[in-house]
Write a protein that holds these residues in place. Structure first.
Motif, PDB file in Angstrom:
ATOM      1  N   PHE A 278       5.829  -3.597 -10.638  1.00  0.00           N
ATOM      2  CA  PHE A 278       4.387  -3.543 -10.445  1.00  0.00           C
ATOM      3  C   PHE A 278       3.728  -4.481 -11.447  1.00  0.00           C
ATOM      4  CE2 PHE A 278       5.428   0.870  -8.998  1.00  0.00           C
ATOM      5  CZ  PHE A 278       5.051   0.682  -7.676  1.00  0.00           C
TER       6      PHE A 278
ATOM      7  N   ARG B 261      -3.233   3.933  -2.585  1.00  0.00           N
ATOM      8  CA  ARG B 261      -3.271   2.880  -3.598  1.00  0.00           C
ATOM      9  C   ARG B 261      -2.743   1.559  -3.057  1.00  0.00           C
ATOM     10  NH1 ARG B 261      -0.869   6.198  -8.745  1.00  0.00           N
ATOM     11  NH2 ARG B 261      -2.710   7.490  -9.047  1.00  0.00           N
ATOM     12  N   THR B 262      -3.304   0.458  -3.584  1.00  0.00           N
ATOM     13  CA  THR B 262      -2.828  -0.881  -3.280  1.00  0.00           C
ATOM     14  C   THR B 262      -2.285  -1.468  -4.566  1.00  0.00           C
ATOM     15  OG1 THR B 262      -4.516  -1.140  -1.584  1.00  0.00           O
ATOM     16  CG2 THR B 262      -3.434  -3.145  -2.345  1.00  0.00           C
ATOM     17  N   HIS B 263      -0.995  -1.816  -4.576  1.00  0.00           N
ATOM     18  CA  HIS B 263      -0.331  -2.338  -5.764  1.00  0.00           C
ATOM     19  C   HIS B 263       0.028  -3.798  -5.556  1.00  0.00           C
ATOM     20  CE1 HIS B 263       0.434   1.597  -7.645  1.00  0.00           C
ATOM     21  NE2 HIS B 263       0.664   2.036  -6.424  1.00  0.00           N
TER      22      HIS B 263
ATOM     23  N   HIS C  20      -3.607  -1.073 -10.228  1.00  0.00           N
ATOM     24  CA  HIS C  20      -3.745  -0.951  -8.772  1.00  0.00           C
ATOM     25  C   HIS C  20      -5.196  -0.711  -8.347  1.00  0.00           C
ATOM     26  CE1 HIS C  20      -3.475   3.263 -10.073  1.00  0.00           C
ATOM     27  NE2 HIS C  20      -4.256   3.498  -9.043  1.00  0.00           N
TER      28      HIS C  20
ATOM     29  N   THR D 114       0.855  -1.181   0.000  1.00  0.00           N
ATOM     30  CA  THR D 114       0.000   0.000   0.000  1.00  0.00           C
ATOM     31  C   THR D 114       0.890   1.230   0.000  1.00  0.00           C
ATOM     32  OG1 THR D 114      -0.195   0.015   2.411  1.00  0.00           O
ATOM     33  CG2 THR D 114      -1.890  -1.176   1.198  1.00  0.00           C
TER      34      THR D 114
END
Length: 136
Positions: free
Chosen positions: A50, A30-32, A54, A26
């Motif tokens: 990544f 955003r959560t990636h 996301h 996080t």
């Protein structure tokens, strides 16, 4: 010992293991999803990248959890692969937003996207979360 690094825009608030050898991080709201890539040449430094699109939270995504155990080494990797094989269809995680409560997200590997399935719309401060079962 540091193995690799990944530059991002913002502060990292949480890192947790996810399915198929990936990790959830996080960064701000955003959560990636990230994965470590190792080239065939063992002398090269592994690269953290990544994966997919996301999930956008509301204010500050403070914590993320999946059903995989936190830890390092071969036991965590074996548990990760076992859980991945058992839960091929549903790769679930919960994300706690500091002020806007909790969201349930699912990763769809065929589309490489983290999609929000459910959210508690009550404004509650969330400082810690835990995912107990796949049915939450």
């Amino acid at each position: 010992r540091q193995v690799t690094e990944l530059q991002g825009k913002g502060g990292v608030y949480s890192i947790c293991p996810f399915y198929d050898g990936t990790i959830l991080i996080t960064v701000n709201a955003r959560t990636h999803l990230c994965q470590l890539y190792q080239s065939d040449d063992r002398h090269e430094i592994p690269e953290l990248k990544f994966v997919g699109i996301h999930h956008q939270g509301i204010l500050l995504s403070l914590c993320a959890k999946s059903l995989l155990p936190c830890g390092s080494g071969s036991m965590a990797l074996a548990a990760n692969k076992k859980a991945s094989n058992n839960n091929q269809e549903k790769q679930l995680a919960i994300v706690g937003d500091l002020v806007r409560s909790i969201s349930l997200v699912q990763y769809y590997s065929e589309h490489q996207v983290l999609e929000e399935l459910a959210r508690d719309f009550n404004s509650n401060f969330t400082t810690a979360i835990e995912m107990l079962t796949p049915n939450i």
